[in-house]
Design an enzyme around this catalytic site. Structure first.
Site, PDB file in Angstrom:
ATOM      1  N   ASP A 102      61.373  49.695  19.165  1.00  0.00           N
ATOM      2  CA  ASP A 102      60.650  48.854  18.234  1.00  0.00           C
ATOM      3  C   ASP A 102      59.270  49.448  17.943  1.00  0.00           C
ATOM      4  O   ASP A 102      58.765  50.232  18.721  1.00  0.00           O
ATOM      5  CB  ASP A 102      60.455  47.492  18.928  1.00  0.00           C
ATOM      6  CG  ASP A 102      60.752  46.371  17.980  1.00  0.00           C
ATOM      7  OD1 ASP A 102      60.475  46.551  16.786  1.00  0.00           O
ATOM      8  OD2 ASP A 102      61.238  45.321  18.436  1.00  0.00           O
ATOM      9  N   LYS A 159      60.452  57.855  28.352  1.00  0.00           N
ATOM     10  CA  LYS A 159      61.625  58.273  29.149  1.00  0.00           C
ATOM     11  C   LYS A 159      61.793  59.786  29.097  1.00  0.00           C
ATOM     12  O   LYS A 159      62.382  60.385  29.969  1.00  0.00           O
ATOM     13  CB  LYS A 159      62.905  57.635  28.582  1.00  0.00           C
ATOM     14  CG  LYS A 159      63.142  56.194  28.988  1.00  0.00           C
ATOM     15  CD  LYS A 159      64.625  55.858  28.951  1.00  0.00           C
ATOM     16  CE  LYS A 159      65.348  55.952  27.710  1.00  0.00           C
ATOM     17  NZ  LYS A 159      65.468  56.019  26.466  1.00  0.00           N
TER      18      LYS A 159
END
Lengths: 451, 296
Positions: B129, B43
């Site tokens: 994660d 991102k």
């Protein structure tokens, strides 16, 4: 059936996993798919992989499969996307698109097979979508052959699965007395070219047209005609079975299986009789072919009879080869030459569920009171250990065993299996009636002379 | 050159990792420290609030351009002199973001970015994660030395933290980073604190800081700023300063004891039972007031 007895040879440590081997007896799935593509003239392989994959297969699959060069579509001429880190991170679809465009323009061929390597499989490139874009203009299909998907034998199945999935359509008309032949895996079965040709010629003798694909100049066209065949014939206990099942499911083509390519008159006669029965070919035609060939071959064998009977009668032999080669040769040596089986090591890592059948073909209906020990082993070191302290005088194995056979086991080696780096194999084959003569020549030539 | 304190901050997506990391960077810079913040998320918005909400070209953009990459193509200065780097990544749905992180970190090494800037602290802000090898690169040998995780009392955030513990455990024996504490984020209600405390005790971990939910953050981020820049005197700014001090002094490094999937499930269910009981009690005493919500 026993597992390798020599596991202790690795010392106190556990033996390595079956797949973790040095001196492998097969390559990866990409290798098998590439070998199959290169083995069928008219098919242009397009590798979507790192640059090393193609060159690695030239050495590891093609040279090792009887010192065969890659030809105009294989080897260093193979189109390859030569993926680097940039494509791993950002995806390799664009590179493939360019490569397909260039390959279809520059490489002469009828069918293009996009063969997928490990890298795009890991990063999840949607290669099917890319290949599809070109389908309007070219016959092109996508082989889902991540190298890690399995070994070369898996790659053979994946090649046909990709073809069936992407290109084959139900035939408008089934061609009577036409068959497709599967189960001969190019380069892995080192006599593939001669095997395919022999099967084609044998079937032609009884009026059956066989698409054997391999080393046939209309091989690509034969691929597209697969759904039109009346039957599929599979010459292996396991290779080609998945393909045949898929064809049955898709096109309703029934299939017949044989444990191996038939070697020598007995197996070949049995092969022809079974096929003829299925196709309702008159017994008279078949028996005429069999009688003619048997007479000639057995008469010719007699020329070697003295060397055979006077010098090495009834010798013990050992085999370390893929299951098909092992079954064909072993049954010929026992049932036709009177050789005595010692140990057979199966090196192609067949799936568990077919192993009992392979053992059956190696141990039942033999014209000898002896039963060979059958071992499934892919590890070069363990294969070597398993051969120690045995009475065999001939070893039918690969070029991994050949150089040490005489010194280590006192046996004469004949390379019949992958890797076959110590012999050039062009049209040689032990298949069919004449295969008996070829194999017999090789055996006798290994010990007669020198003066 | 004094030893660089290299810290990786992990946590479930949307849990406040980038907020926490950039506020930490700003607080550390405010304390006179030289800080590099590396966003390890495709991102690539980890450092936006250090740069007025503007994004910077990423390391992978530089690699993608095909030109020789210079340090100035990938390192940008933000609030208080914090050096901002974004690893970047492929377009969503293509390529391999994990390999992107590996490639970016390798490039930073090759370019000797740390030798060039001699930072006191390097903060890696790593995506959610530990989904694959690429995202575990910051906790492997020779990258970060200490790991923190940002979590709320939300079960999925705790699940991600537990996965991170598994990742640390895996690499710990081969010289990988060790764990230094949980940053408990959005902790407003006592029960949220209890849940995180209980998870910490079950996994033999410690809490580095409790960070409450705050409007200051919402307002500062609308302006593309950290709380330190937007309202240096706010309570929230103090919380991050306190966390910054902890981070500078915290020498605790250990291997957490992650819960097995089944244990984690049982643990979560035990809390859900307690929450439901509380909810019912609360209903019977104060009507419809919902004190049990732990969502963030």
């Amino acid at each position: 059936m026993t597992n390798s007895e020599a596991k202790g040879a690795y010392g106190p440590k556990d033996a390595p996993e079956p797949s973790a081997i040095e001196a492998p007896r097969f390559s990866c799935a990409l290798g098998g798919a590439l070998g199959t593509a290169v083995g069928i003239y008219g098919v242009v392989p397009i590798l979507h992989s790192g640059a090393g994959c193609g060159i690695g297969q030239l050495f590891g699959q093609l040279y090792a499969g009887g010192q065969n060069a890659g030809g105009p579509q294989g080897g260093t001429s193979t189109p390859c996307s030569s993926l680097v880190e940039h494509h791993v991170v950002f995806g390799g679809e664009e590179k493939l698109r360019d490569l397909i465009r260039a390959s279809t323009e520059l490489m002469e061929g009828e069918i293009y097979a996009v063969i997928n390597g490990c890298v795009p499989s890991l990063i999840g490139d949607d290669l099917n979508a890319v290949a599809k874009e070109f389908r309007g203009k070219n016959d092109i299909f996508f082989v889902r052959s991540a190298g890690f998907a399995g070994n070369s034998y898996e790659g053979y199945e994946l090649f046909f699965e990709g073809l069936i999935e992407d290109l084959l359509k139900p035939a408008e008309e089934i061609r009577p007395k036409t068959v497709n032949v599967f189960g001969i895996v190019p380069y892995q079965h080192v006599f593939w070219k001669g095997d395919a040709r022999t099967i084609k010629n044998l079937l032609a003798e009884i009026g059956i047209t066989a698409n054997v694909f391999l080393a046939e100049f209309d091989g690509a066209a034969q691929l597209l005609e697969i759904p039109a065949a009346e039957y599929n014939i599979v010459l292996s206990t396991w290779n080609g079975h998945r393909t045949a099942r898929l064809l049955e499911e898709r096109f309703g083509t029934p299939y017949l299986t044989f444990p191996s390519v038939p070697v020598g008159p007995k197996q070949t006669a049995e092969f022809l009789r079974r096929v003829a029965k299925v196709f309702d070919i008159s017994e008279e035609i078949v028996e005429r072919v069999i009688a003619r060939e048997e007479q000639r071959v057995y008469r010719f064998i007699e020329y070697g009879g003295d060397a055979h009977m006077l010098v090495r009668p009834h010798p013990f032999f050992a085999i370390a080869a893929d299951s098909g080669t092992a079954i064909g040769i072993s049954r010929f040596l026992i049932n036709e030459l009177g050789y005595l089986p010692d140990i057979v090591q199966i090196t192609d890592d067949p799936p568990e569920e077919v192993r009992a059948e392979i053992v059956k073909w190696l141990t039942q209906d033999l014209e000898t009171p002896l039963t060979p020990e059958v071992v499934f082993e892919t590890d070069a070191h363990l294969i070597r250990q398993n051969l120690k302290g045995r009475p065999f005088l001939f070893l039918f194995a690969s070029s991994l065993e050949a150089p040490i056979a005489l010194a280590e086991w006192g046996a004469l080696p004949i390379t019949v299996a992958f890797p076959a780096l110590n012999r050039l194999i062009l049209n040689r084959t032990y298949a069919g009636f004449d295969g008996a003569l070829t194999l017999f020549e090789e055996i006798i030539s290994s010990f007669v002379g020198p003066l | 050159m004094t030893k660089i304190r290299s810290v990786a901050i992990y946590g479930k997506g949307g849990i406040g990792k980038s907020t926490t990391t950039s506020n930490l960077s700003a607080a550390l810079a405010d304390m006179g420290k030289r800080v590099i913040q590396i966003g390890c998320d495709p991102k690539s918005d980890s450092t936006n609030n250090l740069r007025g909400g503007r994004s910077i070209p990423t390391v992978l953009d530089a690699i993608r351009s095909g030109k020789v990459v210079e340090i100035e193509d990938i390192v940008y200065e933000g609030f208080g002199g914090v050096l901002c780097i974004e690893a970047g990544g492929p377009e969503p749905g293509v390529g391999c973001a994990g390999r992107g992180i590996i490639a970016a970190i390798e490039l930073l090494r090759q370019k000797k970015v740390f030798e060039e800037y001699r930072p006191d602290v390097v903060l890696y802000d790593v995506l959610g994660d530990v989904v694959c090898g690429g995202f575990s690169v910051p906790i492997r040998e020779g990258v970060a030395e200490q790991v923190y995780t940002v979590t709320s009392a939300d079960f999925m955030a705790i699940y991600a933290a537990n996965n991170l513990f598994k990742g640390i455990q895996k690499y710990a024996s081969s010289g990988g980073a060790l764990f230094s504490g949980i940053i408990a984020n959005s902790v407003t209600l006592p029960i949220q604190r209890e849940i995180i405390d209980d998870f910490a005790s079950r996994t033999s971990t410690t809490i580095a800081e409790y960070v409450p939910r705050s409007d200051t953050i919402t307002r500062s981020e609308l302006l593309g700023q950290t709380a330190i820049e937007y309202d240096p005197d706010s309570e929230q700014a103090d919380v991050y300063r306190s966390l910054a001090r902890t981070l500078l002094q915290n020498e605790e490094k250990y291997v957490p004891k992650p819960l097995e999937a089944a244990e984690l499930k049982v643990w979560a269910e035990s809390w859900s039972d307690r929450l439901l009981t509380k909810k019912n009690d609360a209903r019977s005493t104060s009507g419809s007031r919902n004190i049990a919500s732990t969502s963030t």
